[in-house]
Motif scaffolding. Structure first.
Motif, PDB file in Angstrom:
ATOM      1  N   THR A   7       0.846  -1.197   0.000  1.00  0.00           N
ATOM      2  CA  THR A   7       0.000   0.000   0.000  1.00  0.00           C
ATOM      3  C   THR A   7       0.880   1.245   0.000  1.00  0.00           C
ATOM      4  O   THR A   7       1.983   1.240   0.559  1.00  0.00           O
ATOM      5  N   ARG A   8       0.385   2.287  -0.635  1.00  0.00           N
ATOM      6  CA  ARG A   8       1.067   3.578  -0.570  1.00  0.00           C
ATOM      7  C   ARG A   8       0.097   4.677  -0.950  1.00  0.00           C
ATOM      8  O   ARG A   8      -0.812   4.477  -1.759  1.00  0.00           O
ATOM      9  N   GLN A   9       0.286   5.835  -0.348  1.00  0.00           N
ATOM     10  CA  GLN A   9      -0.538   6.996  -0.663  1.00  0.00           C
ATOM     11  C   GLN A   9       0.266   7.934  -1.533  1.00  0.00           C
ATOM     12  O   GLN A   9       1.408   8.280  -1.229  1.00  0.00           O
ATOM     13  N   ARG A  10      -0.348   8.336  -2.643  1.00  0.00           N
ATOM     14  CA  ARG A  10       0.300   9.255  -3.571  1.00  0.00           C
ATOM     15  C   ARG A  10      -0.667  10.393  -3.847  1.00  0.00           C
ATOM     16  O   ARG A  10      -1.711  10.201  -4.467  1.00  0.00           O
ATOM     17  N   ASP A  11      -0.301  11.578  -3.345  1.00  0.00           N
ATOM     18  CA  ASP A  11      -1.178  12.747  -3.482  1.00  0.00           C
ATOM     19  C   ASP A  11      -2.549  12.421  -2.907  1.00  0.00           C
ATOM     20  O   ASP A  11      -2.650  12.067  -1.742  1.00  0.00           O
ATOM     21  N   PHE A  14      -4.881   6.466  -3.189  1.00  0.00           N
ATOM     22  CA  PHE A  14      -4.277   5.397  -2.394  1.00  0.00           C
ATOM     23  C   PHE A  14      -4.120   4.181  -3.292  1.00  0.00           C
ATOM     24  O   PHE A  14      -5.061   3.788  -3.990  1.00  0.00           O
ATOM     25  N   GLU A  15      -2.944   3.587  -3.289  1.00  0.00           N
ATOM     26  CA  GLU A  15      -2.678   2.409  -4.111  1.00  0.00           C
ATOM     27  C   GLU A  15      -2.674   1.141  -3.263  1.00  0.00           C
ATOM     28  O   GLU A  15      -2.076   1.107  -2.187  1.00  0.00           O
ATOM     29  N   ILE A  16      -3.345   0.104  -3.776  1.00  0.00           N
ATOM     30  CA  ILE A  16      -3.286  -1.244  -3.202  1.00  0.00           C
ATOM     31  C   ILE A  16      -2.771  -2.166  -4.303  1.00  0.00           C
ATOM     32  O   ILE A  16      -3.389  -2.263  -5.370  1.00  0.00           O
ATOM     33  N   ILE A  17      -1.642  -2.830  -4.047  1.00  0.00           N
ATOM     34  CA  ILE A  17      -0.996  -3.641  -5.078  1.00  0.00           C
ATOM     35  C   ILE A  17      -0.899  -5.084  -4.597  1.00  0.00           C
ATOM     36  O   ILE A  17      -0.280  -5.367  -3.551  1.00  0.00           O
ATOM     37  N   LEU A  18      -1.521  -6.000  -5.323  1.00  0.00           N
ATOM     38  CA  LEU A  18      -1.372  -7.428  -5.035  1.00  0.00           C
ATOM     39  C   LEU A  18       0.055  -7.817  -5.390  1.00  0.00           C
ATOM     40  O   LEU A  18       0.535  -7.536  -6.494  1.00  0.00           O
ATOM     41  N   ALA A  37      -7.084  -5.703   5.238  1.00  0.00           N
ATOM     42  CA  ALA A  37      -6.418  -4.700   6.069  1.00  0.00           C
ATOM     43  C   ALA A  37      -6.049  -3.463   5.265  1.00  0.00           C
ATOM     44  O   ALA A  37      -6.123  -2.329   5.759  1.00  0.00           O
ATOM     45  N   ALA A  38      -5.675  -3.660   3.993  1.00  0.00           N
ATOM     46  CA  ALA A  38      -5.338  -2.529   3.134  1.00  0.00           C
ATOM     47  C   ALA A  38      -6.567  -1.659   2.858  1.00  0.00           C
ATOM     48  O   ALA A  38      -6.482  -0.426   2.833  1.00  0.00           O
ATOM     49  N   PRO A  46      -6.444  10.099   5.647  1.00  0.00           N
ATOM     50  CA  PRO A  46      -7.064  11.414   5.387  1.00  0.00           C
ATOM     51  C   PRO A  46      -6.756  11.929   3.988  1.00  0.00           C
ATOM     52  O   PRO A  46      -5.729  11.594   3.396  1.00  0.00           O
ATOM     53  N   GLY A  47      -7.659  12.731   3.473  1.00  0.00           N
ATOM     54  CA  GLY A  47      -7.394  13.470   2.245  1.00  0.00           C
ATOM     55  C   GLY A  47      -7.466  12.685   0.954  1.00  0.00           C
ATOM     56  O   GLY A  47      -7.029  13.177  -0.093  1.00  0.00           O
ATOM     57  N   LEU A  48      -8.014  11.488   0.992  1.00  0.00           N
ATOM     58  CA  LEU A  48      -8.047  10.666  -0.218  1.00  0.00           C
ATOM     59  C   LEU A  48      -9.261  10.994  -1.072  1.00  0.00           C
ATOM     60  O   LEU A  48     -10.325  11.354  -0.576  1.00  0.00           O
ATOM     61  N   ARG A  49      -9.090  10.794  -2.398  1.00  0.00           N
ATOM     62  CA  ARG A  49     -10.201  11.000  -3.322  1.00  0.00           C
ATOM     63  C   ARG A  49     -10.484   9.761  -4.160  1.00  0.00           C
ATOM     64  O   ARG A  49     -11.502   9.701  -4.844  1.00  0.00           O
ATOM     65  N   ALA A  50      -9.572   8.768  -4.165  1.00  0.00           N
ATOM     66  CA  ALA A  50      -9.788   7.549  -4.945  1.00  0.00           C
ATOM     67  C   ALA A  50      -8.803   6.479  -4.483  1.00  0.00           C
ATOM     68  O   ALA A  50      -7.774   6.781  -3.865  1.00  0.00           O
ATOM     69  N   VAL A  51      -9.140   5.235  -4.800  1.00  0.00           N
ATOM     70  CA  VAL A  51      -8.276   4.080  -4.510  1.00  0.00           C
ATOM     71  C   VAL A  51      -8.005   3.353  -5.819  1.00  0.00           C
ATOM     72  O   VAL A  51      -8.936   3.039  -6.574  1.00  0.00           O
ATOM     73  N   LEU A  52      -6.731   3.081  -6.111  1.00  0.00           N
ATOM     74  CA  LEU A  52      -6.324   2.338  -7.301  1.00  0.00           C
ATOM     75  C   LEU A  52      -5.829   0.962  -6.869  1.00  0.00           C
ATOM     76  O   LEU A  52      -4.985   0.863  -5.975  1.00  0.00           O
ATOM     77  N   ILE A  53      -6.338  -0.087  -7.506  1.00  0.00           N
ATOM     78  CA  ILE A  53      -5.979  -1.457  -7.151  1.00  0.00           C
ATOM     79  C   ILE A  53      -5.355  -2.127  -8.365  1.00  0.00           C
ATOM     80  O   ILE A  53      -5.955  -2.148  -9.450  1.00  0.00           O
ATOM     81  N   SER A  54      -4.156  -2.681  -8.192  1.00  0.00           N
ATOM     82  CA  SER A  54      -3.429  -3.283  -9.315  1.00  0.00           C
ATOM     83  C   SER A  54      -2.691  -4.530  -8.838  1.00  0.00           C
ATOM     84  O   SER A  54      -2.726  -4.881  -7.660  1.00  0.00           O
ATOM     85  N   GLY A  55      -2.024  -5.189  -9.773  1.00  0.00           N
ATOM     86  CA  GLY A  55      -1.258  -6.383  -9.447  1.00  0.00           C
ATOM     87  C   GLY A  55       0.169  -6.259  -9.936  1.00  0.00           C
ATOM     88  O   GLY A  55       0.417  -5.747 -11.035  1.00  0.00           O
ATOM     89  N   ALA A  56       1.124  -6.743  -9.142  1.00  0.00           N
ATOM     90  CA  ALA A  56       2.528  -6.726  -9.535  1.00  0.00           C
ATOM     91  C   ALA A  56       2.814  -7.875 -10.503  1.00  0.00           C
ATOM     92  O   ALA A  56       2.149  -8.907 -10.476  1.00  0.00           O
ATOM     93  N   GLY A  57       3.793  -7.677 -11.369  1.00  0.00           N
ATOM     94  CA  GLY A  57       4.203  -8.748 -12.257  1.00  0.00           C
ATOM     95  C   GLY A  57       3.380  -8.823 -13.531  1.00  0.00           C
ATOM     96  O   GLY A  57       2.883  -7.811 -14.030  1.00  0.00           O
ATOM     97  N   GLU A  58       3.221 -10.036 -14.041  1.00  0.00           N
ATOM     98  CA  GLU A  58       2.633 -10.241 -15.356  1.00  0.00           C
ATOM     99  C   GLU A  58       1.119 -10.326 -15.361  1.00  0.00           C
ATOM    100  O   GLU A  58       0.513 -10.404 -16.433  1.00  0.00           O
ATOM    101  N   SER A  59       0.472 -10.355 -14.204  1.00  0.00           N
ATOM    102  CA  SER A  59      -0.981 -10.480 -14.146  1.00  0.00           C
ATOM    103  C   SER A  59      -1.545  -9.662 -12.996  1.00  0.00           C
ATOM    104  O   SER A  59      -0.883  -9.503 -11.955  1.00  0.00           O
ATOM    105  N   PHE A  60      -2.772  -9.195 -13.177  1.00  0.00           N
ATOM    106  CA  PHE A  60      -3.509  -8.638 -12.038  1.00  0.00           C
ATOM    107  C   PHE A  60      -3.677  -9.730 -10.998  1.00  0.00           C
ATOM    108  O   PHE A  60      -3.219  -9.602  -9.861  1.00  0.00           O
TER     109      PHE A  60
END
Length: 263
Positions: A7-11, A14-18, A37-38, A46-60
């Motif tokens: 997980t990480r917050q950028r501006d 919020f990113e959630i990465i499998l 938990a993520a 605080p201060g979030l406007r959207a959540v982006l969910i993605s996957g590491a590597g070759e597949s979601f």
């Protein structure tokens, strides 16, 4: 937070990465709990406007780790088949909490998005897929149904006829067909996938956050998701006790065609 999920917050988003790339991000119980938990972390930030969910590597994600299915007895005890309603409730609860975030959620799909992974994506508000992504709900090929919201949410999204076609056959479709069916909002290149998700998040951030959150609640409230989830759990509790499920799981693990008997 488990390294199975980053997980990480950028501006303002919020990113959630499998993060199980060596297994095509196949979802086991540990990853599912880390994902839950993520989502809770995103809900508190605080201060979030959207959540982006993605996957590491070759597949979601290739979907559920089938070894986790076969290991249910170790996790839930020798009589796990009699507890399937409770087990299904636990799985469903994770994606229901994702769906009920007031923050807009955007799934960024590439490679594979199958089974439980597609159920996760369907619990998001928007979906962007890289060209060539394979999407599907293959559960009937194992003798079960999509029971973590897949049957209910896919029907809400694309209607009964398309849902029946995809679920009855267990077929995979590519991103272009998924866009045509209304399963994904946009198809882009793999290289531009993250940028498209961030651009959507930035566009959403220009709107009033309370209005966006309320609009999400109203739109989601038009469908009786709770009743659909109950029906999914009821059906799955019957199917997990069937001979066909055992045959389907064994056939999958040994890479042979299943011989279903309707028992």
């Amino acid at each position: 937070m488990s390294e199975l999920v980053i997980t990480r917050q950028r501006d303002s988003y919020f990113e959630i990465i499998l993060n199980r790339p060596d297994k095509r991000n196949a979802i086991n119980l540990e990853m599912l709990h880390a994902f839950d938990a993520a989502v809770a972390q995103a809900n508190r930030a605080p201060g979030l406007r959207a959540v982006l969910i993605s996957g590491a590597g070759e597949s979601f994600s290739a979907g559920i780790d089938v070894s986790a299915l076969l290991g249910l007895a170790q996790t839930y005890g020798p009589h796990w088949q009699q507890r399937m309603r409770a087990i299904t409730d636990e799985f469903q609860g994770v994606f229901t909490r994702l769906e009920r975030l007031e923050l807009p959620t955007i799934a960024l799909l590439h490679g594979h998005c199958l089974g439980l992974a597609l159920e996760l994506a369907l619990a998001c508000d928007l979906r962007v897929a890289a060209a060539g992504t394979a999407l599907g709900l293959p559960e009937t090929l194992l003798g079960i149904i999509p029971d973590v919201g897949g049957t209910t949410r896919l029907t809400r999204l694309v209607g009964p006829a398309r849902s029946k076609e995809l679920i009855f056959t267990g077929r995979r479709i590519d991103a272009a067909d998924a866009e045509r069916w209304g399963m994904v909002n946009y198809v882009t290149t793999r290289e531009e996938l993250s940028g498209k998700g961030e651009a959507l998040a930035a566009e959403i951030a220009q709107a009033a956050p309370l209005a966006v959150g309320m609009a999400k609640r109203v739109i989601d409230g038009l469908a009786d998701i709770d009743r659909g989830l109950l029906l999914e759990g009821w059906a799955q509790s019957q199917l997990f006790a069937s001979e066909d499920f055992l045959e389907g799981a064994q056939a999958f693990m040994t890479r042979r065609p299943p011989q279903f008997k309707g028992k």
